[in-house]
Each structure stands twice: as C-alpha cells, then as structure tokens.
Write an enzyme that holds these catalytic residues in place. Structure first.
Site, PDB file in Angstrom:
ATOM      1  N   CYS A 104     -97.836 -41.658 -19.188  1.00 18.85           N
ATOM      2  CA  CYS A 104     -97.714 -41.218 -20.571  1.00 18.85           C
ATOM      3  C   CYS A 104     -97.110 -39.814 -20.591  1.00 18.85           C
ATOM      4  CB  CYS A 104     -99.087 -41.218 -21.240  1.00 18.85           C
ATOM      5  SG  CYS A 104     -99.085 -40.475 -22.879  1.00 18.85           S
ATOM      6  N   ILE A 155     -94.042 -47.358 -32.598  1.00 21.39           N
ATOM      7  CA  ILE A 155     -95.398 -47.066 -33.066  1.00 21.39           C
ATOM      8  C   ILE A 155     -96.211 -46.525 -31.899  1.00 21.39           C
ATOM      9  CG2 ILE A 155     -97.487 -48.010 -34.109  1.00 21.39           C
ATOM     10  CD1 ILE A 155     -95.727 -50.204 -35.347  1.00 21.39           C
ATOM     11  N   GLU A 156     -96.672 -45.295 -32.030  1.00 14.32           N
ATOM     12  CA  GLU A 156     -97.440 -44.670 -30.947  1.00 14.32           C
ATOM     13  C   GLU A 156     -98.768 -45.405 -30.778  1.00 14.32           C
ATOM     14  OE1 GLU A 156    -100.328 -42.799 -29.080  1.00 14.32           O
ATOM     15  OE2 GLU A 156    -100.382 -42.270 -31.230  1.00 14.32           O
ATOM     16  N   SER A 157     -99.147 -45.673 -29.532  1.00 11.59           N
ATOM     17  CA  SER A 157    -100.224 -46.624 -29.254  1.00 11.59           C
ATOM     18  C   SER A 157    -101.608 -46.148 -29.689  1.00 11.59           C
ATOM     19  CB  SER A 157    -100.237 -46.972 -27.759  1.00 11.59           C
ATOM     20  OG  SER A 157    -100.440 -45.803 -26.981  1.00 11.59           O
ATOM     21  N   LYS A 158    -101.933 -44.880 -29.469  1.00  9.32           N
ATOM     22  CA  LYS A 158    -103.270 -44.423 -29.859  1.00  9.32           C
ATOM     23  C   LYS A 158    -103.430 -44.476 -31.372  1.00  9.32           C
ATOM     24  CE  LYS A 158    -106.697 -40.771 -29.244  1.00  9.32           C
ATOM     25  NZ  LYS A 158    -107.016 -39.474 -28.585  1.00  9.32           N
ATOM     26  N   ASP A 169     -99.508 -45.781 -16.635  1.00 10.43           N
ATOM     27  CA  ASP A 169     -99.207 -47.037 -17.325  1.00 10.43           C
ATOM     28  C   ASP A 169     -98.764 -48.040 -16.269  1.00 10.43           C
ATOM     29  OD1 ASP A 169     -99.644 -45.963 -19.917  1.00 10.43           O
ATOM     30  OD2 ASP A 169     -97.628 -45.117 -19.932  1.00 10.43           O
ATOM     31  N   GLY A 190    -107.200 -49.335 -24.705  1.00  8.34           N
ATOM     32  CA  GLY A 190    -107.648 -49.169 -26.078  1.00  8.34           C
ATOM     33  C   GLY A 190    -107.550 -50.429 -26.907  1.00  8.34           C
ATOM     34  N   HIS A 232     -93.550 -46.670 -22.648  1.00  3.17           N
ATOM     35  CA  HIS A 232     -93.262 -48.011 -22.140  1.00  3.17           C
ATOM     36  C   HIS A 232     -91.895 -48.518 -22.600  1.00  3.17           C
ATOM     37  CE1 HIS A 232     -97.553 -47.496 -23.238  1.00  3.17           C
ATOM     38  NE2 HIS A 232     -97.839 -48.121 -22.113  1.00  3.17           N
ATOM     39  N   GLU A 233     -91.662 -48.437 -23.915  1.00  7.24           N
ATOM     40  CA  GLU A 233     -90.422 -48.963 -24.483  1.00  7.24           C
ATOM     41  C   GLU A 233     -89.203 -48.268 -23.882  1.00  7.24           C
ATOM     42  OE1 GLU A 233     -93.421 -48.597 -27.986  1.00  7.24           O
ATOM     43  OE2 GLU A 233     -92.995 -47.583 -26.091  1.00  7.24           O
TER      44      GLU A 233
END
EC number: 1.7.1.13
Length: 272
Positions: free
Chosen positions: A178, A82-85, A185, A247, A217-218
């Site tokens: 990113c 799941i993309e964070s933004k 990050d 965020g 990250h993952e």
C-alpha cells in the site's frame, strides 16, 4: 484533487453509526497512469476492477439484521478508483440502516458507488465459486536466482519472436505494498496472451520485482499490462490479479487488449 495521503488509510477512525455515502473516497486514476505514459483519453486496454464484498449487513423495515455478499464491478474507464478502506467504512455505515428491500439496497449501492467512481458501477449479490488451482500454467516452480525486489524492472521481460504461442501463465508470488500504510498486498496474477513466446524466467523475475513496490492494486495491474505489452509485443494480452481479502473486501483488477471480452464465468482462489 484527492490523493491517497488525504484518505483514511493509516489513520485511526471511528466506525460509522449511520449511513454515510460521504465516507467513500475517490482517487483519480490519471496521476498514476501518467507515470507510465498512459492517457485516460486513449487507454490501450479495456477492463474493470471487480470487488468481492463479504461483510455486507443492514436492517429490514422491521429492524431485523440482514446479511449478504456482493460482487461490485467498476469500469477501468471511470475517472476515479474507490479507495478500499473508505469502501469498507461505507459498507459498515449500512449496518444500522433500515432498507425496504434487497433491490432497494442494490440500487443504493449502485448510486453511491457510481457517484464515487464517476461512471456506472455494477452490483450483484453473490460471489464467484472457489477454485483450488488457477487456470493456466504456474511459473513459480522455475529454478531461478532472484535478487531484485523493487522497483519493477521491465528489463527482465523478453519474448522469442521465432515462436508464436497462445498460453496462460500464472504466478502466486505477486506482492506489492500500500503506498500509504506500507501494508503488503498479496495476489495471484495471470497473463493470457497470444504472440511471441514470453521468457518465463524473466517474467517471474519481473513479477517478483514488485515485492517492495508501493502502488495500489489497480495501478500495479495497469503497469504490468503496459510493460509486458511494450517489451513482449503480444498480439493480444489479458492480465488479471486476484488479491487476498482485507477488511472484508478483495479486489480483482482485469485489463485486456481492446476487443477482448471479459470472461463470462470467473472464480475466486483459495487464498481469497
């Protein structure tokens, strides 16, 4: 196939005024895994991506705002991350939505996030407690010269087969970027393992070599797990990175050798 460049990352977007699960942006895991020789059908690890959500708000049936914090756990076997933004925007879309109960909210989150990830996602309200110092032995005080900041150099990794140990090594110096925006990050990473004693100076150089690397990250954690496994040949290995908040969300990817169970109790660090 969705790519990071197709997401809302790095773009100006309007904050949603109404609930919209379509804001969630899934990214297939398979592409980045193929780059490091991983096959989704035969993963060498188990694990999850644990998110902490600090900015969760909605309206009760009478229109009164409610707030909560939540822990969301996405299995690493899900076909999509799941993309964070998009995750942040989705949570914000709940701000003006009337929801019957806290349990109804949890069920809605589970339904929407599971659909995005393509696998069952766990949602619980509340967060782990804070811990001043991470569990394990820090390697950040080593007296070493470092001049490589990317791309990641697995050649730095080595282990002494004449010594078999069980230990947890920790570094707060992990930084990557990113892949879309270039934003930094920051994370504290821990490696718990049993096997040939890992050369600590080499491990520190290896982790610092992510400093200019662009990857989610993952994906960084899966790369670390794969390269440490290949170079150091531990009997078993756990890798977890606790990333700092952005965020209203932080992410904590955890990967471990098959047969290792996730720790029953976890924690957040002061930087989170």
């Amino acid at each position: 196939m969705n790519t990071p460049q197709d997401s809302s990352l790095g773009r100006e977007v309007s904050y949603p005024s109404q609930y919209d699960p379509g804001l969630l942006f899934p990214i297939p895991r398979s592409g980045a895994r193929a780059e490091i020789g991983l096959d989704d059908a035969a993963l060498p690890f188990v694990g999850h991506d644990r998110w902490h959500a600090f900015e969760l708000s909605w309206l009760d049936p009478r229109g009164k705002p409610q707030v909560a914090v939540a822990t969301v756990q996405v299995p690493c076997t899900s076909p999509r991350l799941i993309e964070s933004k998009s995750f942040k925007l989705y949570l914000n879309s709940l701000n003006s939505t009337r929801i019957d109960s806290v349990e109804a909210l949890r069920e809605r989150l589970v339904t929407d996030l599971s659909a995005c990830a393509g696998a069952p996602v766990q949602v619980a309200f509340g967060l782990p407690g804070l811990r001043e110092t991470p569990l394990g032995e820090s390697i950040d005080g080593l007296d070493v010269d470092i001049d490589c900041y990317g791309p990641p150099q697995a050649d730095f990794l080595a282990a002494d087969t004449s010594q078999v140990v069980e230990e947890t090594l920790v570094s707060a110096l992990l930084k990557s970027n990113c892949p879309v925006t270039g934003q930094p990050d920051w994370a504290t990473v821990s490696l718990r393992y049993c096997g040939p004693k890992i050369d600590r100076a080499g491990l520190l150089r290896y982790l610092v070599s992510y400093r200019e690397h662009a990857e989610f990250h993952e994906q960084c954690v899966e790369r670390i797990f794969s390269e440490v496994s290949a170079r150091c040949q531990p009997q078993w290995l756990e890798v977890e990175a606790r990333y700092t908040r952005r965020g209203g969300l932080d992410i904590n990817p955890w990967r471990a050798s098959p047969g290792i169970t996730a720790p029953a109790a976890t924690y957040r660090e002061l930087r989170q």
